[in-house]
Design a protein around this motif. Structure first.
Motif, PDB file in Angstrom:
ATOM      1  N   ALA A 223       0.824  -1.210   0.000  1.00 48.40           N
ATOM      2  CA  ALA A 223       0.000   0.000   0.000  1.00 48.40           C
ATOM      3  C   ALA A 223       0.859   1.261   0.000  1.00 48.40           C
ATOM      4  O   ALA A 223       1.815   1.355   0.770  1.00 48.40           O
ATOM      5  CB  ALA A 223      -0.904   0.001   1.242  1.00 48.40           C
ATOM      6  N   PRO A 224       0.506   2.241  -0.849  1.00 55.91           N
ATOM      7  CA  PRO A 224       1.176   3.532  -0.754  1.00 55.91           C
ATOM      8  C   PRO A 224       0.771   4.190   0.561  1.00 55.91           C
ATOM      9  O   PRO A 224      -0.422   4.202   0.903  1.00 55.91           O
ATOM     10  CB  PRO A 224       0.627   4.323  -1.952  1.00 55.91           C
ATOM     11  CG  PRO A 224      -0.589   3.592  -2.412  1.00 55.91           C
ATOM     12  CD  PRO A 224      -0.560   2.216  -1.863  1.00 55.91           C
ATOM     13  N   THR A 225       1.754   4.675   1.313  1.00 59.25           N
ATOM     14  CA  THR A 225       1.469   5.209   2.653  1.00 59.25           C
ATOM     15  C   THR A 225       2.417   6.373   2.944  1.00 59.25           C
ATOM     16  O   THR A 225       3.579   6.345   2.519  1.00 59.25           O
ATOM     17  CB  THR A 225       1.701   4.098   3.716  1.00 59.25           C
ATOM     18  OG1 THR A 225       0.973   2.925   3.320  1.00 59.25           O
ATOM     19  CG2 THR A 225       1.211   4.502   5.097  1.00 59.25           C
ATOM     20  N   ALA A 226       1.930   7.365   3.687  1.00 61.24           N
ATOM     21  CA  ALA A 226       2.768   8.509   4.046  1.00 61.24           C
ATOM     22  C   ALA A 226       3.914   8.029   4.932  1.00 61.24           C
ATOM     23  O   ALA A 226       3.714   7.200   5.829  1.00 61.24           O
ATOM     24  CB  ALA A 226       1.930   9.544   4.782  1.00 61.24           C
ATOM     25  N   ALA A 227       5.138   8.572   4.666  1.00 60.51           N
ATOM     26  CA  ALA A 227       6.305   8.168   5.460  1.00 60.51           C
ATOM     27  C   ALA A 227       7.126   9.402   5.805  1.00 60.51           C
ATOM     28  O   ALA A 227       8.279   9.531   5.373  1.00 60.51           O
ATOM     29  CB  ALA A 227       7.130   7.140   4.698  1.00 60.51           C
ATOM     30  N   GLY A 228       6.515  10.325   6.545  1.00 62.79           N
ATOM     31  CA  GLY A 228       7.218  11.516   7.023  1.00 62.79           C
ATOM     32  C   GLY A 228       7.862  12.312   5.909  1.00 62.79           C
ATOM     33  O   GLY A 228       7.217  12.576   4.873  1.00 62.79           O
ATOM     34  N   ARG A 230       9.928  11.530   3.715  1.00 68.40           N
ATOM     35  CA  ARG A 230      10.081  10.833   2.412  1.00 68.40           C
ATOM     36  C   ARG A 230       8.836  10.988   1.553  1.00 68.40           C
ATOM     37  O   ARG A 230       8.800  10.551   0.415  1.00 68.40           O
ATOM     38  CB  ARG A 230      10.354   9.337   2.628  1.00 68.40           C
ATOM     39  CG  ARG A 230      11.765   9.027   3.109  1.00 68.40           C
ATOM     40  CD  ARG A 230      12.029   7.529   3.019  1.00 68.40           C
ATOM     41  NE  ARG A 230      12.124   7.061   1.643  1.00 68.40           N
ATOM     42  CZ  ARG A 230      11.967   5.803   1.268  1.00 68.40           C
ATOM     43  NH1 ARG A 230      11.701   4.878   2.156  1.00 68.40           N
ATOM     44  NH2 ARG A 230      12.075   5.458   0.000  1.00 68.40           N
ATOM     45  N   GLY A 231       7.771  11.572   2.120  1.00 65.48           N
ATOM     46  CA  GLY A 231       6.510  11.683   1.375  1.00 65.48           C
ATOM     47  C   GLY A 231       5.805  10.344   1.361  1.00 65.48           C
ATOM     48  O   GLY A 231       5.862   9.594   2.338  1.00 65.48           O
ATOM     49  N   GLN A 232       5.190  10.027   0.210  1.00 67.88           N
ATOM     50  CA  GLN A 232       4.454   8.762   0.115  1.00 67.88           C
ATOM     51  C   GLN A 232       5.394   7.670  -0.422  1.00 67.88           C
ATOM     52  O   GLN A 232       6.102   7.897  -1.401  1.00 67.88           O
ATOM     53  CB  GLN A 232       3.297   8.972  -0.854  1.00 67.88           C
ATOM     54  CG  GLN A 232       2.172   7.969  -0.758  1.00 67.88           C
ATOM     55  CD  GLN A 232       1.111   8.250  -1.822  1.00 67.88           C
ATOM     56  OE1 GLN A 232       1.391   8.261  -3.015  1.00 67.88           O
ATOM     57  NE2 GLN A 232      -0.114   8.489  -1.382  1.00 67.88           N
ATOM     58  N   VAL A 233       5.390   6.508   0.237  1.00 65.06           N
ATOM     59  CA  VAL A 233       6.226   5.396  -0.230  1.00 65.06           C
ATOM     60  C   VAL A 233       5.375   4.129  -0.309  1.00 65.06           C
ATOM     61  O   VAL A 233       4.284   4.070   0.270  1.00 65.06           O
ATOM     62  CB  VAL A 233       7.427   5.121   0.724  1.00 65.06           C
ATOM     63  CG1 VAL A 233       8.336   6.340   0.838  1.00 65.06           C
ATOM     64  CG2 VAL A 233       6.947   4.673   2.098  1.00 65.06           C
ATOM     65  N   VAL A 256       6.403   7.093  -4.090  1.00 66.15           N
ATOM     66  CA  VAL A 256       5.371   6.997  -5.132  1.00 66.15           C
ATOM     67  C   VAL A 256       4.401   8.170  -4.963  1.00 66.15           C
ATOM     68  O   VAL A 256       4.479   8.915  -3.978  1.00 66.15           O
ATOM     69  CB  VAL A 256       4.582   5.657  -5.040  1.00 66.15           C
ATOM     70  CG1 VAL A 256       5.391   4.501  -5.582  1.00 66.15           C
ATOM     71  CG2 VAL A 256       4.138   5.373  -3.606  1.00 66.15           C
ATOM     72  N   LEU A 257       3.489   8.309  -5.914  1.00 60.51           N
ATOM     73  CA  LEU A 257       2.494   9.379  -5.807  1.00 60.51           C
ATOM     74  C   LEU A 257       1.135   8.852  -6.256  1.00 60.51           C
ATOM     75  O   LEU A 257       0.853   8.802  -7.452  1.00 60.51           O
ATOM     76  CB  LEU A 257       2.936  10.563  -6.677  1.00 60.51           C
ATOM     77  CG  LEU A 257       2.225  11.881  -6.390  1.00 60.51           C
ATOM     78  CD1 LEU A 257       2.405  12.309  -4.936  1.00 60.51           C
ATOM     79  CD2 LEU A 257       2.737  12.969  -7.328  1.00 60.51           C
ATOM     80  N   PHE A 258       0.376   8.407  -5.283  1.00 53.14           N
ATOM     81  CA  PHE A 258      -0.960   7.887  -5.565  1.00 53.14           C
ATOM     82  C   PHE A 258      -2.017   8.902  -5.120  1.00 53.14           C
ATOM     83  O   PHE A 258      -1.743   9.745  -4.265  1.00 53.14           O
ATOM     84  CB  PHE A 258      -1.206   6.570  -4.808  1.00 53.14           C
ATOM     85  CG  PHE A 258      -0.613   5.369  -5.487  1.00 53.14           C
ATOM     86  CD1 PHE A 258       0.753   5.148  -5.450  1.00 53.14           C
ATOM     87  CD2 PHE A 258      -1.409   4.466  -6.169  1.00 53.14           C
ATOM     88  CE1 PHE A 258       1.315   4.041  -6.073  1.00 53.14           C
ATOM     89  CE2 PHE A 258      -0.862   3.355  -6.792  1.00 53.14           C
ATOM     90  CZ  PHE A 258       0.498   3.143  -6.742  1.00 53.14           C
ATOM     91  N   VAL A 259      -3.241   8.764  -5.668  1.00 52.59           N
ATOM     92  CA  VAL A 259      -4.347   9.618  -5.217  1.00 52.59           C
ATOM     93  C   VAL A 259      -4.626   9.288  -3.745  1.00 52.59           C
ATOM     94  O   VAL A 259      -4.324   8.187  -3.276  1.00 52.59           O
ATOM     95  CB  VAL A 259      -5.635   9.408  -6.066  1.00 52.59           C
ATOM     96  CG1 VAL A 259      -5.401   9.825  -7.509  1.00 52.59           C
ATOM     97  CG2 VAL A 259      -6.122   7.977  -6.002  1.00 52.59           C
ATOM     98  N   PRO A 260      -5.193  10.264  -2.990  1.00 50.56           N
ATOM     99  CA  PRO A 260      -5.392  10.023  -1.555  1.00 50.56           C
ATOM    100  C   PRO A 260      -6.458   8.978  -1.229  1.00 50.56           C
ATOM    101  O   PRO A 260      -7.462   8.866  -1.939  1.00 50.56           O
ATOM    102  CB  PRO A 260      -5.805  11.402  -1.012  1.00 50.56           C
ATOM    103  CG  PRO A 260      -6.171  12.225  -2.187  1.00 50.56           C
ATOM    104  CD  PRO A 260      -5.565  11.617  -3.404  1.00 50.56           C
ATOM    105  N   LEU A 261      -6.196   8.233  -0.166  1.00 53.95           N
ATOM    106  CA  LEU A 261      -7.166   7.293   0.397  1.00 53.95           C
ATOM    107  C   LEU A 261      -8.121   8.134   1.250  1.00 53.95           C
ATOM    108  O   LEU A 261      -7.703   8.753   2.226  1.00 53.95           O
ATOM    109  CB  LEU A 261      -6.431   6.285   1.275  1.00 53.95           C
ATOM    110  CG  LEU A 261      -7.266   5.198   1.943  1.00 53.95           C
ATOM    111  CD1 LEU A 261      -7.751   4.179   0.917  1.00 53.95           C
ATOM    112  CD2 LEU A 261      -6.445   4.479   3.021  1.00 53.95           C
TER     113      LEU A 261
END
Ligand code: SAH
Length: 266
Positions: A223-228, A230-233, A256-261
């Motif tokens: 899953a793409p997830t926010a990581a401080g 580093r942004g989204q990873v 990565v850059l995915f649309v928001p959940l």
């Protein structure tokens, strides 16, 4: 004596006939697809050869799972996007699918599904097993997953896209129809779980607890997830059993850059 009129009335028999033909639709589609694949040279998008070229370009990068590429070679991506964008369907690019959302790049789909296939459970099984997808979108990735899974449940929060995916997926031949749910994927789908593989196509601040709970032992989540900073990873979570006790091993991969959940349904 009845008088024959020309043109014939539209009321005469056309609608019921279409209904009667519906059950054979998949069979008909299979015949059409087989004819497309058999065509010697592909210039039109309907040809399997255009898809093969996309897959060959990905294969040349040497980093994707061959089973995932084989599945992608069978799914007509152009049928999942607006006809105005169909010419770009086999480029390695994200495309708009309406409602402010996008279909992921083929290389991203291949990479994420490759990560799922490399999980210990999927390695043993040779398939993704029971899968949960969050973010059905237009249904493209769902179709690729359906080729690699025993069963797929896919959730979409936007009713417009859920309906669109339903129509798109009815048009193509799949080994087993996915279960499509209109709902908030953050709560997962306990009734269809536990899942051997979970994949999210939208990125949140964290991994929702329901996903961890619904991940079967030996299962893997991507899953793409926010990581401080580093942004989204891409986050990979493995449910392992260690001395009879469940543990969840988390690893962080590339940015990565995915649309928001998002929460709730629309
Ligand atoms: N896999 C899709 C790409 C979809 S884009 C495809 O192949 O087309 C991500 C999707 O996630 C969007 O359609 C968005 O509406 C959906 N989404 C975002 N938050 C969600 C949530 N909480 N539950 C379900 N779907 C969600």
């Amino acid at each position: 004596m009845s008088v024959k009129r020309f043109p014939a009335s539209l009321k005469s028999g056309i609608a019921p006939q279409r209904e009667l033909l519906m059950p054979q639709r998949h069979l008909h589609q299979a015949t059409v697809d087989a004819a497309r694949l058999a065509r010697p040279s592909g210039t039109g998008l309907d040809s399997g050869a255009v898809r093969q070229r996309m897959v060959s370009r990905l294969r040349a990068e040497g980093k994707f799972d061959e089973r995932v590429l084989a599945a992608m070679a069978t799914v007509p991506r152009h049928e999942f996007v607006d006809s105005a964008l169909a010419a770009q369907a086999y480029e390695d690019t994200a495309l708009p699918i309406g409602h402010g959302q996008t279909i992921s790049k083929p290389s991203v789909v291949a990479h994420m599904l490759g990560l799922l296939m490399a999980g210990s459970g999927a390695r043993q099984r040779g398939s993704l097993g029971r899968v949960l997808e969050i973010g059905t979108g237009c249904g493209y990735q769902a179709a690729v997953i359906a080729m690699l899974a025993r069963h797929l449940t896919s959730i979409e929060r936007l009713q417009g896209l859920h309906d669109k995916a339903k129509l798109n997926l009815q048009r193509i031949v799949l080994p087993r129809a996915p279960r499509l749910i209109w709902g908030d994927g953050r709560i997962g789908h306990a009734a269809s779980g536990p899942f051997d593989s979970i994949i999210a196509a939208a990125g949140g601040e964290d991994i929702p607890p329901a996903w961890t709970e619904q991940l079967a032992p030996g299962g893997r989540l991507v899953a793409p997830t926010a990581a401080g900073s580093r942004g989204q990873v891409l986050v990979v979570l493995d449910h392992v059993i260690d001395g009879g006790v469940s543990r969840w091993l988390r690893s962080e991969h590339e940015a990565v850059l995915f649309v928001p959940l998002k929460s709730g349904v629309v």
